[in-house]
Design a protein around this motif. Sequence first.
Motif, PDB file in Angstrom:
ATOM      1  N   UNK A  48       0.840  -1.204   0.000  1.00  0.00           N
ATOM      2  CA  UNK A  48       0.000   0.000   0.000  1.00  0.00           C
ATOM      3  C   UNK A  48       0.875   1.254   0.000  1.00  0.00           C
ATOM      4  N   UNK A  49       1.890   1.270   0.841  1.00  0.00           N
ATOM      5  CA  UNK A  49       2.782   2.435   0.928  1.00  0.00           C
ATOM      6  C   UNK A  49       3.495   2.679  -0.402  1.00  0.00           C
ATOM      7  N   UNK A  50       3.959   1.611  -1.050  1.00  0.00           N
ATOM      8  CA  UNK A  50       4.642   1.767  -2.347  1.00  0.00           C
ATOM      9  C   UNK A  50       3.691   2.332  -3.403  1.00  0.00           C
ATOM     10  N   UNK A  51       2.457   1.834  -3.421  1.00  0.00           N
ATOM     11  CA  UNK A  51       1.498   2.334  -4.421  1.00  0.00           C
ATOM     12  C   UNK A  51       1.163   3.800  -4.173  1.00  0.00           C
ATOM     13  N   UNK A  52       0.995   4.173  -2.921  1.00  0.00           N
ATOM     14  CA  UNK A  52       0.700   5.579  -2.606  1.00  0.00           C
ATOM     15  C   UNK A  52       1.886   6.450  -2.989  1.00  0.00           C
ATOM     16  N   UNK A  53       3.086   5.994  -2.661  1.00  0.00           N
ATOM     17  CA  UNK A  53       4.282   6.763  -3.004  1.00  0.00           C
ATOM     18  C   UNK A  53       4.403   6.957  -4.513  1.00  0.00           C
ATOM     19  N   UNK A  54       4.183   5.875  -5.283  1.00  0.00           N
ATOM     20  CA  UNK A  54       4.244   5.972  -6.749  1.00  0.00           C
ATOM     21  C   UNK A  54       3.187   6.932  -7.286  1.00  0.00           C
ATOM     22  N   UNK A  55       1.985   6.826  -6.743  1.00  0.00           N
ATOM     23  CA  UNK A  55       0.885   7.680  -7.201  1.00  0.00           C
ATOM     24  C   UNK A  55       1.190   9.153  -6.928  1.00  0.00           C
ATOM     25  N   UNK A  56       1.658   9.454  -5.723  1.00  0.00           N
ATOM     26  CA  UNK A  56       1.966  10.838  -5.379  1.00  0.00           C
ATOM     27  C   UNK A  56       3.157  11.349  -6.185  1.00  0.00           C
ATOM     28  N   UNK A  57       4.134  10.479  -6.412  1.00  0.00           N
ATOM     29  CA  UNK A  57       5.293  10.874  -7.205  1.00  0.00           C
ATOM     30  C   UNK A  57       4.886  11.179  -8.640  1.00  0.00           C
ATOM     31  N   UNK A  58       4.009  10.352  -9.215  1.00  0.00           N
ATOM     32  CA  UNK A  58       3.553  10.564 -10.591  1.00  0.00           C
ATOM     33  C   UNK A  58       2.685  11.808 -10.742  1.00  0.00           C
ATOM     34  N   UNK A  59       2.082  12.260  -9.655  1.00  0.00           N
ATOM     35  CA  UNK A  59       1.193  13.423  -9.703  1.00  0.00           C
ATOM     36  C   UNK A  59       1.737  14.585  -8.888  1.00  0.00           C
ATOM     37  N   UNK A  89      -6.405  18.406  -0.520  1.00  0.00           N
ATOM     38  CA  UNK A  89      -7.531  17.721  -1.162  1.00  0.00           C
ATOM     39  C   UNK A  89      -7.042  16.794  -2.267  1.00  0.00           C
ATOM     40  N   UNK A  90      -6.138  17.283  -3.093  1.00  0.00           N
ATOM     41  CA  UNK A  90      -5.598  16.488  -4.203  1.00  0.00           C
ATOM     42  C   UNK A  90      -4.827  15.270  -3.670  1.00  0.00           C
ATOM     43  N   UNK A  91      -4.078  15.456  -2.604  1.00  0.00           N
ATOM     44  CA  UNK A  91      -3.323  14.345  -1.995  1.00  0.00           C
ATOM     45  C   UNK A  91      -4.289  13.282  -1.482  1.00  0.00           C
ATOM     46  N   UNK A  92      -5.329  13.726  -0.785  1.00  0.00           N
ATOM     47  CA  UNK A  92      -6.311  12.780  -0.245  1.00  0.00           C
ATOM     48  C   UNK A  92      -7.013  12.031  -1.373  1.00  0.00           C
ATOM     49  N   UNK A  93      -7.313  12.704  -2.458  1.00  0.00           N
ATOM     50  CA  UNK A  93      -7.950  12.047  -3.602  1.00  0.00           C
ATOM     51  C   UNK A  93      -7.067  10.923  -4.148  1.00  0.00           C
ATOM     52  N   UNK A  94      -5.778  11.195  -4.282  1.00  0.00           N
ATOM     53  CA  UNK A  94      -4.852  10.180  -4.796  1.00  0.00           C
ATOM     54  C   UNK A  94      -4.698   9.016  -3.813  1.00  0.00           C
ATOM     55  N   UNK A  95      -4.572   9.325  -2.537  1.00  0.00           N
ATOM     56  CA  UNK A  95      -4.429   8.277  -1.521  1.00  0.00           C
ATOM     57  C   UNK A  95      -5.687   7.418  -1.473  1.00  0.00           C
ATOM     58  N   UNK A  96      -6.847   8.048  -1.521  1.00  0.00           N
ATOM     59  CA  UNK A  96      -8.112   7.310  -1.507  1.00  0.00           C
ATOM     60  C   UNK A  96      -8.222   6.390  -2.716  1.00  0.00           C
ATOM     61  N   UNK A  97      -7.840   6.874  -3.876  1.00  0.00           N
ATOM     62  CA  UNK A  97      -7.882   6.041  -5.088  1.00  0.00           C
ATOM     63  C   UNK A  97      -6.963   4.833  -4.947  1.00  0.00           C
ATOM     64  N   UNK A  98      -5.790   5.020  -4.361  1.00  0.00           N
ATOM     65  CA  UNK A  98      -4.873   3.895  -4.144  1.00  0.00           C
ATOM     66  C   UNK A  98      -5.458   2.895  -3.156  1.00  0.00           C
ATOM     67  N   UNK A  99      -6.050   3.380  -2.083  1.00  0.00           N
ATOM     68  CA  UNK A  99      -6.609   2.478  -1.067  1.00  0.00           C
ATOM     69  C   UNK A  99      -7.816   1.716  -1.590  1.00  0.00           C
ATOM     70  N   UNK A 100      -8.597   2.340  -2.475  1.00  0.00           N
ATOM     71  CA  UNK A 100      -9.785   1.675  -3.021  1.00  0.00           C
ATOM     72  C   UNK A 100      -9.425   0.430  -3.824  1.00  0.00           C
TER      73      UNK A 100
END
Length: 122
Positions: A48-59, A89-100
């Motif tokens: 989960x942490x790796x996916x969130x990190x990748x998502x935030x890094x890409x955005x 807000x944007x960070x939470x949106x990305x984190x939520x999408x990863x967790x879903x």
Amino acid sequence: MKKEELIQKLEFVKDHSPVVSIDKVIALIQQLEVERVFGITQDLAEDIARRIERCLDNNSDNLVNTDDAEFELSYDNRIELSRVEVNVYEIIEHVTACLEEFVEEEDEEEATEEGVLRDIEE
């Protein structure tokens, strides 16, 4: 009622009633009941942490407002960032999408349960 207790009761019924295929019912119940774990494993947490990190890094371009950033000139002529707005807000949106991605859908579970019930009735 625990799974083991239910199986014992169905075994008793099987010995006394040849009308219903109790073996099939027992097999389906064993498949249906899954032990629910309320914690997460270390591997899952790291995934989960790796996916969130990748998502935030890409955005990362969308996570801070660089247009309104404030800079200061320090005493040795260095430019220092003194203030920048973080788009929470944007960070939470990305984190939520990863967790879903890791959340099991209730509809999928209900569909599986309905399929098992149809098998029992047949």
